[in-house]
Motif scaffolding. Structure first.
Motif, PDB file in Angstrom:
ATOM      1  N   THR A   1     -22.874  24.529  27.668  1.00  0.00           N
ATOM      2  CA  THR A   1     -23.218  25.887  28.064  1.00  0.00           C
ATOM      3  C   THR A   1     -24.410  26.403  27.250  1.00  0.00           C
ATOM      4  OG1 THR A   1     -20.901  26.303  28.605  1.00  0.00           O
ATOM      5  CG2 THR A   1     -22.332  28.223  28.370  1.00  0.00           C
ATOM      6  N   ASN A   2     -24.351  26.173  25.944  1.00  0.00           N
ATOM      7  CA  ASN A   2     -25.447  26.629  25.081  1.00  0.00           C
ATOM      8  C   ASN A   2     -26.521  25.567  24.880  1.00  0.00           C
ATOM      9  OD1 ASN A   2     -24.056  29.058  24.735  1.00  0.00           O
ATOM     10  ND2 ASN A   2     -22.981  28.321  22.908  1.00  0.00           N
ATOM     11  N   GLN A   3     -26.367  24.424  25.525  1.00  0.00           N
ATOM     12  CA  GLN A   3     -27.362  23.353  25.572  1.00  0.00           C
ATOM     13  C   GLN A   3     -27.745  22.802  24.190  1.00  0.00           C
ATOM     14  OE1 GLN A   3     -30.663  24.292  28.093  1.00  0.00           O
ATOM     15  NE2 GLN A   3     -29.363  25.013  29.760  1.00  0.00           N
ATOM     16  N   ALA A   4     -26.786  22.819  23.261  1.00  0.00           N
ATOM     17  CA  ALA A   4     -27.057  22.260  21.931  1.00  0.00           C
ATOM     18  C   ALA A   4     -27.138  20.741  21.951  1.00  0.00           C
ATOM     19  CB  ALA A   4     -25.970  22.706  20.951  1.00  0.00           C
ATOM     20  N   ILE A   5     -26.751  20.123  23.060  1.00  0.00           N
ATOM     21  CA  ILE A   5     -26.807  18.666  23.159  1.00  0.00           C
ATOM     22  C   ILE A   5     -28.221  18.140  22.937  1.00  0.00           C
ATOM     23  CG2 ILE A   5     -27.129  18.750  25.668  1.00  0.00           C
ATOM     24  CD1 ILE A   5     -25.265  16.061  23.583  1.00  0.00           C
ATOM     25  N   PHE A   6     -29.230  18.967  23.237  1.00  0.00           N
ATOM     26  CA  PHE A   6     -30.609  18.524  23.072  1.00  0.00           C
ATOM     27  C   PHE A   6     -30.989  18.347  21.602  1.00  0.00           C
ATOM     28  CE2 PHE A   6     -30.667  20.400  27.325  1.00  0.00           C
ATOM     29  CZ  PHE A   6     -31.282  19.380  28.035  1.00  0.00           C
ATOM     30  N   ARG A   7     -30.157  18.847  20.698  1.00  0.00           N
ATOM     31  CA  ARG A   7     -30.422  18.614  19.273  1.00  0.00           C
ATOM     32  C   ARG A   7     -30.092  17.184  18.880  1.00  0.00           C
ATOM     33  NH1 ARG A   7     -26.740  23.520  16.902  1.00  0.00           N
ATOM     34  NH2 ARG A   7     -27.544  25.227  18.233  1.00  0.00           N
ATOM     35  N   TYR A   8     -29.248  16.542  19.639  1.00  0.00           N
ATOM     36  CA  TYR A   8     -28.714  15.238  19.242  1.00  0.00           C
ATOM     37  C   TYR A   8     -29.233  14.070  20.075  1.00  0.00           C
ATOM     38  CZ  TYR A   8     -25.463  18.574  17.186  1.00  0.00           C
ATOM     39  OH  TYR A   8     -24.930  19.630  16.501  1.00  0.00           O
ATOM     40  N   LEU A   9     -29.742  14.350  21.269  1.00  0.00           N
ATOM     41  CA  LEU A   9     -30.187  13.289  22.166  1.00  0.00           C
ATOM     42  C   LEU A   9     -31.699  13.172  22.188  1.00  0.00           C
ATOM     43  CD1 LEU A   9     -27.866  13.671  25.298  1.00  0.00           C
ATOM     44  CD2 LEU A   9     -27.698  12.014  23.437  1.00  0.00           C
ATOM     45  N   ASN A  10     -32.181  11.935  22.293  1.00  0.00           N
ATOM     46  CA  ASN A  10     -33.606  11.685  22.487  1.00  0.00           C
ATOM     47  C   ASN A  10     -33.883  11.717  23.988  1.00  0.00           C
ATOM     48  OD1 ASN A  10     -33.766  11.223  19.720  1.00  0.00           O
ATOM     49  ND2 ASN A  10     -33.420   9.026  19.957  1.00  0.00           N
TER      50      ASN A  10
END
Length: 434
Positions: free
Chosen positions: A404-413
């Motif tokens: 929801t908060n799209q924090a996944i982009f901190r961890y994925l290339n």
């Protein structure tokens, strides 16, 4: 149900569904036949319904009327006088000693254990018309199933015939004969081929592997070398896996049990149902003194169906799913219903659960743990990573943070700003393609 998504930097698009398809019509327990007929030699054979993909254990019954002057009700076996073998007390003691670690055997009464040894001895010795210590044909069915659940190496028996001997209206004795699908010579030939497979498999196991690592290795090895196929022959025993590389759930489970026992891990076959009430088989496994469930069939990608989607390259679809590697009773019963011949133990340890052992178990939303998980996955060359949460609350919190908060982009290339992932609320898991 698992759902596959594409996550863009500004919005989510639903792209598909990742689900497990239950090809689970491959095992059905056969109701035990009853009879009150006398003076007949009647053969009753029950076959699986036309819409089932595999055969059941064949159970046949004969009733023989004993003449009034006939008094010989001692143990009998077939064969010439020179070849007759009698189940002696020494053999009973030897068999009993070897069965102590067998789970189904351990759950039987002393009388049932004695019957277990009689049936097992008759099968191992290829004997016929062995007089049993019971007059209850339902007890024979229960104990016969226990023998096969404990002994995956018995791949050459697909049922049995019992004969009731009556004097007037009184039942005097019951004899047992296994239905042998192979001669002793054919059995030995197949055993050599099975041994070759087993030696190759075990030969690749890491030296000094602990019990969990041995279980994981065999789980992965079987999945990588077996395809789910409801049409293959011998799919209710280990031959389909070890000789053909194709099987159904009971073949997977018996092969898993066979290999685990070869490397010193106690295991047994467990029967039950999954969605829709279809029959299914999996394993009960003991690791470091605690019991866990393992379902190798449900870990195989060839047993899964992924809905049509162009969201991510097919070659990156994971070959192995670990949701059913060393799980608790609570986890298993979200999707499985246990209907076993003997009561299994309560499996409540998470110590050797796959996600716990691999550092993928989320008990709180910890950014440092998440960073470590994704970095390690990239360094290992993985194409897929799954996170399992300890509760629904943790799962919802993690989902809100990462999706929801799209924090996944901190961890994925992801230079193209696109993320493919799946989530399974029932299992509290979230999976991401790397």
């Amino acid at each position: 149900m698992k759902k596959t998504f594409i996550l863009l930097m500004s919005m989510l698009f639903l792209t598909g569904t990742l689900a497990y398809v239950a090809y689970v019509n491959d095992f059905i327990e056969l109701p035990y036949p009853q009879t009150d007929k006398e003076n007949v030699s009647e053969l009753i054979s029950q076959n699986s319904p036309a819409n089932q993909s595999t055969d059941n254990y064949a159970v046949s019954e004969e009733t023989v009327q004993i003449e009034e002057n006939h008094s010989d009700l001692s143990v009998t076996v077939s064969g010439s006088q020179d070849s007759v073998k009698v189940f002696q007390e020494e053999e009973s003691s030897l068999l009993e000693d070897k069965q102590q670690e067998r789970y189904s055997y351990s759950r039987l009464t002393p009388e049932e254990q004695n019957l277990y040894n009689e049936i097992l001895w008759a099968i191992l010795e290829y004997q016929e018309n062995v007089t049993l210590s019971t007059l209850d044909n339902n007890e024979i069915f229960k104990v016969f199933q226990c023998v096969l659940n404990d002994h995956p190496e018995i791949f050459y028996v697909d049922g049995y015939t019992y004969t009731q001997y009556t004097l007037a209206d009184a039942l005097k004795k019951i004899t047992f004969t296994a239905n042998y699908s192979l001669s002793q010579e054919e059995k030995e030939q197949r055993q050599q081929e099975i041994d070759n497979y087993v030696n190759q498999c075990i030969g690749g196991m890491p030296q000094g592997a602990d019990e969990y690592t041995r279980v994981k290795y065999i789980y992965e090895y079987l999945i990588e070398h077996t395809e789910y196929d409801a049409e293959v022959e011998d799919n209710q025993n280990i031959c389909s896996v070890f000789l053909d590389g194709r099987s159904v759930c009971q073949g997977y489970a018996k092969a898993t049990q066979y290999l685990l026992e070869k490397v010193g891990i106690p295991a047994t076959l467990i029967l039950g149902t999954v969605k829709g009430g279809e029959g299914h088989a999996w394993n009960l496994v003991k690791i470091d003194g605690a019991w866990y469930y393992v379902d190798t069939t449900w870990g195989d990608a060839s047993y899964q169906a992924i809905s049509e989607t162009d969201s991510y390259p097919e070659q990156k679809t994971p070959v192995i799913n670990y949701d059913y590697l060393c799980v608790t009773t609570e986890q298993l019963c979200k999707t499985h219903t246990i209907d076993n011949v003997v009561e299994p133990p309560l499996c409540d340890s998470m110590e050797d659960n796959y996600y716990v052992r691999e550092g993928l178990y989320i008990t709180s939303v910890d950014e440092e743990q998440l960073t470590c998980i994704f970095q390690n996955s990239y360094e290992a060359g993985d194409t897929f990573v799954t996170l399992k949460c300890s509760s629904l609350d943790i799962y919802n919190e993690l989902k809100e943070m990462l999706i929801t908060n799209q924090a996944i982009f901190r961890y994925l290339n992801c230079p193209d700003k696109v993320v493919s992932y799946t989530n399974d609320e029932k299992q509290y898991t979230m999976s991401f393609w790397l």
